[in-house]
Design a protein around this motif. Structure first.
Motif, PDB file in Angstrom:
ATOM      1  N   ILE A 185       0.704  -1.257  -0.031  1.00  0.00           N
ATOM      2  CA  ILE A 185       0.186   0.040  -0.016  1.00  0.00           C
ATOM      3  C   ILE A 185       0.878   1.022  -0.046  1.00  0.00           C
ATOM      4  N   CYS A 186       0.838   1.939  -1.215  1.00  0.00           N
ATOM      5  CA  CYS A 186       1.646   3.384  -1.148  1.00  0.00           C
ATOM      6  C   CYS A 186       0.523   4.354  -0.609  1.00  0.00           C
ATOM      7  N   GLU A 187       0.932   5.053   0.540  1.00  0.00           N
ATOM      8  CA  GLU A 187       0.326   5.813   1.010  1.00  0.00           C
ATOM      9  C   GLU A 187       0.826   6.427   2.374  1.00  0.00           C
ATOM     10  N   ASP A 188       0.368   7.499   2.912  1.00  0.00           N
ATOM     11  CA  ASP A 188       0.777   8.421   3.992  1.00  0.00           C
ATOM     12  C   ASP A 188       0.625   7.845   4.998  1.00  0.00           C
ATOM     13  N   ALA A 189       1.241   7.681   6.185  1.00  0.00           N
ATOM     14  CA  ALA A 189       0.922   7.098   7.561  1.00  0.00           C
ATOM     15  C   ALA A 189      -0.130   7.773   8.230  1.00  0.00           C
ATOM     16  N   ARG A 190      -0.316   9.049   7.941  1.00  0.00           N
ATOM     17  CA  ARG A 190      -1.645   9.819   8.392  1.00  0.00           C
ATOM     18  C   ARG A 190      -2.962   9.352   7.701  1.00  0.00           C
ATOM     19  N   ASN A 191      -2.970   8.359   6.763  1.00  0.00           N
ATOM     20  CA  ASN A 191      -4.191   8.012   6.156  1.00  0.00           C
ATOM     21  C   ASN A 191      -4.302   6.527   6.570  1.00  0.00           C
ATOM     22  N   LEU A 192      -4.150   6.219   7.833  1.00  0.00           N
ATOM     23  CA  LEU A 192      -4.417   4.563   8.038  1.00  0.00           C
ATOM     24  C   LEU A 192      -5.760   4.453   8.051  1.00  0.00           C
ATOM     25  N   HIS A 193      -6.565   5.284   8.036  1.00  0.00           N
ATOM     26  CA  HIS A 193      -7.925   4.931   7.652  1.00  0.00           C
ATOM     27  C   HIS A 193      -8.175   3.990   6.667  1.00  0.00           C
ATOM     28  N   VAL A 194      -7.538   3.843   5.564  1.00  0.00           N
ATOM     29  CA  VAL A 194      -7.729   2.821   4.513  1.00  0.00           C
ATOM     30  C   VAL A 194      -7.629   1.450   5.264  1.00  0.00           C
ATOM     31  N   LEU A 195      -7.071   0.960   6.118  1.00  0.00           N
ATOM     32  CA  LEU A 195      -6.803  -0.141   6.947  1.00  0.00           C
ATOM     33  C   LEU A 195      -8.142  -0.754   7.431  1.00  0.00           C
ATOM     34  N   ASN A 196      -8.384  -2.095   7.438  1.00  0.00           N
ATOM     35  CA  ASN A 196      -9.602  -2.527   8.190  1.00  0.00           C
ATOM     36  C   ASN A 196      -9.370  -2.595   9.619  1.00  0.00           C
ATOM     37  N   SER A 197     -10.376  -2.370  10.502  1.00  0.00           N
ATOM     38  CA  SER A 197     -10.330  -2.245  12.095  1.00  0.00           C
ATOM     39  C   SER A 197     -10.283  -3.705  12.548  1.00  0.00           C
ATOM     40  N   SER A 198      -9.289  -3.862  13.478  1.00  0.00           N
ATOM     41  CA  SER A 198      -9.138  -5.090  14.231  1.00  0.00           C
ATOM     42  C   SER A 198      -8.610  -6.228  13.320  1.00  0.00           C
ATOM     43  N   PHE A 199      -7.834  -6.079  12.588  1.00  0.00           N
ATOM     44  CA  PHE A 199      -7.374  -7.064  11.494  1.00  0.00           C
ATOM     45  C   PHE A 199      -6.020  -7.370  11.803  1.00  0.00           C
ATOM     46  N   TYR A 200      -5.089  -7.011  12.156  1.00  0.00           N
ATOM     47  CA  TYR A 200      -3.675  -7.275  12.254  1.00  0.00           C
ATOM     48  C   TYR A 200      -3.421  -7.884  13.730  1.00  0.00           C
ATOM     49  N   ASP A 201      -2.677  -8.631  13.805  1.00  0.00           N
ATOM     50  CA  ASP A 201      -2.019  -9.315  15.051  1.00  0.00           C
ATOM     51  C   ASP A 201      -0.839  -8.332  15.567  1.00  0.00           C
ATOM     52  N   ALA A 202      -0.123  -7.795  14.736  1.00  0.00           N
ATOM     53  CA  ALA A 202       0.839  -6.612  15.046  1.00  0.00           C
ATOM     54  C   ALA A 202       1.043  -5.571  14.189  1.00  0.00           C
ATOM     55  N   VAL A 203       1.405  -4.546  14.255  1.00  0.00           N
ATOM     56  CA  VAL A 203       1.963  -3.466  13.460  1.00  0.00           C
ATOM     57  C   VAL A 203       3.353  -2.712  13.981  1.00  0.00           C
ATOM     58  N   LEU A 204       3.996  -2.615  12.909  1.00  0.00           N
ATOM     59  CA  LEU A 204       5.212  -1.931  13.358  1.00  0.00           C
ATOM     60  C   LEU A 204       5.038  -0.381  12.668  1.00  0.00           C
ATOM     61  N   VAL A 205       5.464   0.523  13.539  1.00  0.00           N
ATOM     62  CA  VAL A 205       5.656   1.756  13.135  1.00  0.00           C
ATOM     63  C   VAL A 205       7.199   2.341  13.227  1.00  0.00           C
TER      64      VAL A 205
END
Length: 271
Positions: free
Chosen positions: A95-115
Protein backbone atom coordinates in the motif's frame (compact mmCIF):
# COMPACT_ATOMS: atom_id res chain seq x y z
CA UNK A 1 4.27 13.47 5.84
CA UNK A 2 5.07 16.38 3.57
CA UNK A 3 6.26 16.24 -0.01
CA UNK A 4 9.72 17.10 1.34
CA UNK A 5 9.79 13.79 3.22
CA UNK A 6 8.33 11.84 0.32
CA UNK A 7 10.90 13.37 -2.02
CA UNK A 8 13.77 12.51 0.32
CA UNK A 9 12.86 8.83 0.46
CA UNK A 10 12.11 8.61 -3.25
CA UNK A 11 15.58 9.98 -3.93
CA UNK A 12 17.34 7.82 -1.32
CA UNK A 13 15.47 4.52 -1.73
CA UNK A 14 18.57 2.45 -2.51
CA UNK A 15 20.52 4.19 0.25
CA UNK A 16 17.77 3.20 2.69
CA UNK A 17 18.07 -0.41 1.58
CA UNK A 18 21.78 -0.39 2.40
CA UNK A 19 21.55 1.80 5.53
CA UNK A 20 20.92 -1.04 7.98
CA UNK A 21 23.92 -2.93 6.60
CA UNK A 22 26.24 -0.17 7.82
CA UNK A 23 28.34 -1.51 10.75
CA UNK A 24 26.86 0.99 13.18
CA UNK A 25 23.25 0.96 11.93
CA UNK A 26 23.38 -2.83 12.06
CA UNK A 27 23.06 -2.51 15.84
CA UNK A 28 19.68 -0.78 15.42
CA UNK A 29 18.58 -3.52 13.01
CA UNK A 30 19.62 -6.42 15.22
CA UNK A 31 18.13 -4.87 18.37
CA UNK A 32 14.82 -4.32 16.61
CA UNK A 33 14.81 -7.91 15.34
CA UNK A 34 15.48 -9.02 18.91
CA UNK A 35 12.39 -7.15 20.09
CA UNK A 36 10.29 -8.61 17.27
CA UNK A 37 11.39 -12.08 18.25
CA UNK A 38 10.67 -11.49 21.94
CA UNK A 39 7.31 -9.75 21.73
CA UNK A 40 5.47 -10.39 18.46
CA UNK A 41 2.90 -13.18 18.38
CA UNK A 42 4.31 -16.33 16.82
CA UNK A 43 2.19 -15.97 13.67
CA UNK A 44 -0.44 -13.82 12.02
CA UNK A 45 -1.01 -10.67 9.99
CA UNK A 46 1.51 -7.87 10.44
CA UNK A 47 1.30 -4.38 8.94
CA UNK A 48 4.69 -2.70 8.51
CA UNK A 49 3.75 1.00 8.49
CA UNK A 50 6.60 3.00 7.00
CA UNK A 51 8.11 -0.20 5.64
CA UNK A 52 10.75 1.52 3.54
CA UNK A 53 12.46 -0.89 1.13
CA UNK A 54 11.32 -3.91 3.12
CA UNK A 55 14.22 -4.90 5.37
CA UNK A 56 11.97 -5.83 8.31
CA UNK A 57 9.17 -7.15 6.14
CA UNK A 58 11.54 -9.66 4.56
CA UNK A 59 12.55 -10.94 7.99
CA UNK A 60 8.89 -11.28 8.97
CA UNK A 61 8.02 -13.12 5.76
CA UNK A 62 10.93 -15.51 6.28
CA UNK A 63 9.43 -16.36 9.67
CA UNK A 64 6.02 -17.12 8.15
CA UNK A 65 4.11 -13.96 9.01
CA UNK A 66 1.60 -12.52 6.53
CA UNK A 67 3.03 -9.06 6.01
CA UNK A 68 1.51 -5.93 4.48
CA UNK A 69 3.89 -3.13 3.52
CA UNK A 70 2.50 0.40 3.97
CA UNK A 71 4.90 3.04 2.64
CA UNK A 72 4.86 6.71 1.65
CA UNK A 73 7.57 6.47 -1.03
CA UNK A 74 6.57 4.76 -4.28
CA UNK A 75 10.23 4.12 -5.11
CA UNK A 76 10.93 2.47 -1.78
CA UNK A 77 7.83 0.31 -2.15
CA UNK A 78 8.88 -0.70 -5.69
CA UNK A 79 12.32 -1.63 -4.36
CA UNK A 80 10.70 -3.65 -1.56
CA UNK A 81 8.67 -5.60 -4.10
CA UNK A 82 11.82 -6.39 -6.07
CA UNK A 83 13.77 -7.48 -3.00
CA UNK A 84 10.91 -9.62 -1.69
CA UNK A 85 10.51 -11.34 -5.06
CA UNK A 86 14.27 -11.91 -5.28
CA UNK A 87 14.10 -13.60 -1.88
CA UNK A 88 11.38 -15.94 -3.18
CA UNK A 89 8.83 -14.49 -0.75
CA UNK A 90 5.30 -13.13 -1.12
CA UNK A 91 3.82 -10.18 0.77
CA UNK A 92 0.16 -10.01 1.61
CA UNK A 93 -0.22 -6.48 0.20
CA UNK A 94 1.66 -3.33 -0.81
CA UNK A 95 0.00 0.00 0.00
CA UNK A 96 1.58 3.27 -1.15
CA UNK A 97 0.11 5.80 1.27
CA UNK A 98 0.91 8.37 3.93
CA UNK A 99 0.95 7.03 7.51
CA UNK A 100 -1.48 9.79 8.40
CA UNK A 101 -4.04 7.95 6.25
CA UNK A 102 -4.27 4.65 8.10
CA UNK A 103 -8.06 4.89 7.86
CA UNK A 104 -7.72 2.87 4.62
CA UNK A 105 -6.91 -0.21 6.76
CA UNK A 106 -9.57 -2.45 8.28
CA UNK A 107 -10.27 -2.31 12.01
CA UNK A 108 -9.12 -5.13 14.32
CA UNK A 109 -7.43 -7.03 11.48
CA UNK A 110 -3.73 -7.20 12.35
CA UNK A 111 -2.01 -9.27 15.00
CA UNK A 112 0.87 -6.79 15.06
CA UNK A 113 1.85 -3.45 13.58
CA UNK A 114 5.27 -1.89 13.16
CA UNK A 115 5.62 1.90 13.11
CA UNK A 116 9.39 2.13 12.80
CA UNK A 117 9.83 5.37 10.89
CA UNK A 118 6.81 7.61 10.35
CA UNK A 119 6.86 9.21 13.79
CA UNK A 120 10.34 10.60 13.02
CA UNK A 121 8.82 12.90 10.43
CA UNK A 122 5.43 14.01 11.77
CA UNK A 123 6.06 17.30 13.52
CA UNK A 124 2.41 17.95 14.38
CA UNK A 125 1.39 16.49 17.75
CA UNK A 126 -2.24 15.93 16.75
CA UNK A 127 -1.14 14.01 13.66
CA UNK A 128 1.23 11.81 15.67
CA UNK A 129 -1.57 11.03 18.10
CA UNK A 130 -3.81 10.12 15.18
CA UNK A 131 -1.25 7.67 13.78
CA UNK A 132 -0.91 5.96 17.16
CA UNK A 133 -4.68 5.83 17.67
CA UNK A 134 -5.17 4.39 14.18
CA UNK A 135 -2.52 1.76 14.87
CA UNK A 136 -4.54 0.86 17.95
CA UNK A 137 -7.73 0.64 15.87
CA UNK A 138 -6.35 -1.73 13.22
CA UNK A 139 -4.95 -4.17 15.80
CA UNK A 140 -6.86 -7.15 17.11
CA UNK A 141 -7.38 -7.25 20.89
CA UNK A 142 -4.15 -8.56 22.31
CA UNK A 143 -2.22 -7.29 19.29
CA UNK A 144 1.27 -5.86 19.61
CA UNK A 145 2.55 -2.54 18.27
CA UNK A 146 6.19 -1.54 18.01
CA UNK A 147 6.86 2.18 17.70
CA UNK A 148 10.20 3.83 16.99
CA UNK A 149 11.19 7.41 17.74
CA UNK A 150 14.40 9.33 17.19
CA UNK A 151 15.54 10.22 20.70
CA UNK A 152 16.81 13.80 21.11
CA UNK A 153 18.95 12.79 24.10
CA UNK A 154 20.71 10.11 22.08
CA UNK A 155 21.24 12.44 19.12
CA UNK A 156 22.87 14.93 21.49
CA UNK A 157 25.35 12.25 22.55
CA UNK A 158 26.01 11.04 19.00
CA UNK A 159 26.61 14.60 17.88
CA UNK A 160 29.80 14.82 19.94
CA UNK A 161 31.53 12.67 17.31
CA UNK A 162 29.26 13.17 14.30
CA UNK A 163 28.54 16.92 14.15
CA UNK A 164 30.43 18.52 17.03
CA UNK A 165 31.02 21.74 15.07
CA UNK A 166 27.35 22.57 15.61
CA UNK A 167 28.04 22.74 19.34
CA UNK A 168 30.02 25.97 18.89
CA UNK A 169 26.61 27.45 19.69
CA UNK A 170 25.86 26.26 23.24
CA UNK A 171 22.14 26.76 22.74
CA UNK A 172 22.26 24.04 20.10
CA UNK A 173 23.34 21.62 22.82
CA UNK A 174 20.51 22.55 25.14
CA UNK A 175 18.00 22.24 22.31
CA UNK A 176 18.49 18.48 22.42
CA UNK A 177 17.48 18.18 26.06
CA UNK A 178 13.85 18.51 24.97
CA UNK A 179 11.75 17.52 21.98
CA UNK A 180 12.87 19.26 18.83
CA UNK A 181 11.49 19.86 15.34
CA UNK A 182 13.88 20.28 12.40
CA UNK A 183 13.30 21.33 8.80
CA UNK A 184 15.24 19.90 5.86
CA UNK A 185 17.94 22.56 6.27
CA UNK A 186 18.87 21.43 9.78
CA UNK A 187 17.86 17.75 9.72
CA UNK A 188 18.41 15.06 7.10
CA UNK A 189 14.84 15.89 6.07
CA UNK A 190 11.87 17.23 8.06
CA UNK A 191 12.25 15.58 11.48
CA UNK A 192 10.74 15.27 14.90
CA UNK A 193 12.99 14.15 17.76
CA UNK A 194 11.24 13.13 20.98
CA UNK A 195 12.55 12.50 24.48
CA UNK A 196 11.84 9.11 26.07
CA UNK A 197 9.36 10.72 28.46
CA UNK A 198 7.37 12.36 25.68
CA UNK A 199 7.46 9.32 23.42
CA UNK A 200 6.09 7.00 26.08
CA UNK A 201 3.38 9.52 26.96
CA UNK A 202 2.23 9.66 23.34
CA UNK A 203 1.91 5.88 23.11
CA UNK A 204 -0.05 5.71 26.36
CA UNK A 205 -2.38 8.48 25.17
CA UNK A 206 -3.11 6.35 22.10
CA UNK A 207 -4.77 3.75 24.33
CA UNK A 208 -1.91 1.28 24.53
CA UNK A 209 -0.31 -0.40 27.50
CA UNK A 210 3.49 -0.26 27.28
CA UNK A 211 5.16 -3.64 27.73
CA UNK A 212 8.75 -2.42 27.51
CA UNK A 213 10.99 0.00 25.69
CA UNK A 214 14.51 -0.22 24.39
CA UNK A 215 17.41 1.84 23.13
CA UNK A 216 18.26 0.35 19.77
CA UNK A 217 21.98 1.14 19.88
CA UNK A 218 22.30 0.00 23.50
CA UNK A 219 25.60 0.63 25.25
CA UNK A 220 27.24 1.35 21.85
CA UNK A 221 25.18 4.52 21.32
CA UNK A 222 27.21 7.43 20.01
CA UNK A 223 30.22 5.23 19.20
CA UNK A 224 29.86 5.08 15.41
CA UNK A 225 33.57 5.76 14.74
CA UNK A 226 34.84 3.11 17.16
CA UNK A 227 32.25 0.53 16.12
CA UNK A 228 33.08 1.02 12.44
CA UNK A 229 36.81 0.72 13.17
CA UNK A 230 36.28 -2.55 15.04
CA UNK A 231 34.17 -3.90 12.19
CA UNK A 232 37.15 -3.37 9.89
CA UNK A 233 39.94 -4.39 12.27
CA UNK A 234 38.57 -7.08 14.57
CA UNK A 235 35.40 -8.77 13.40
CA UNK A 236 35.23 -11.08 16.42
CA UNK A 237 35.10 -8.15 18.82
CA UNK A 238 32.59 -6.36 16.58
CA UNK A 239 30.32 -9.42 16.39
CA UNK A 240 30.44 -9.90 20.16
CA UNK A 241 29.58 -6.26 20.79
CA UNK A 242 26.75 -6.40 18.27
CA UNK A 243 25.25 -9.44 19.95
CA UNK A 244 25.64 -8.02 23.46
CA UNK A 245 24.20 -4.61 22.54
CA UNK A 246 21.15 -6.14 20.89
CA UNK A 247 20.63 -8.67 23.68
CA UNK A 248 20.68 -5.91 26.34
CA UNK A 249 18.88 -3.15 24.42
CA UNK A 250 16.09 -3.06 27.03
CA UNK A 251 18.51 -2.43 29.90
CA UNK A 252 17.46 0.76 31.72
CA UNK A 253 21.02 2.00 32.15
CA UNK A 254 21.36 2.44 28.35
CA UNK A 255 17.99 2.90 26.73
CA UNK A 256 17.32 6.58 27.44
CA UNK A 257 20.48 7.79 25.70
CA UNK A 258 20.41 6.03 22.32
CA UNK A 259 19.55 7.53 18.96
CA UNK A 260 16.57 5.24 18.34
CA UNK A 261 13.98 4.56 21.02
CA UNK A 262 11.76 1.52 20.42
CA UNK A 263 8.54 1.09 22.38
CA UNK A 264 6.67 -2.22 22.58
CA UNK A 265 2.98 -1.82 23.40
CA UNK A 266 -0.12 -3.97 23.49
CA UNK A 267 -3.83 -3.50 22.84
CA UNK A 268 -5.30 -5.33 25.79
CA UNK A 269 -8.28 -7.63 25.35
CA UNK A 270 -11.48 -5.72 25.93
CA UNK A 271 -10.10 -2.45 24.54
Amino acid sequence: MSEVVRGYYDEHALQEWHRLDDPYSRIEFMSTLTLLRRYLPTSGHVCDIGSGPGKYAIELLKQGYQATLFELSARELELAQIKIQEAGLHAEDYICEDARNLHVLNSSFYDAVLVLGPLYHVRNLVERHSIIQEAFRVLKPGGVAIFSYINAWGVLKAGVSEFSEAYRDIEYIYDYLQEIELDENRGFTECYFATPVEARAEVLQGGFEIVTYAGAEGFLAGMRTDVTRLYREDRTVYDNLLQAASDTCESPQYRDATEHLVIVAVKRHGD
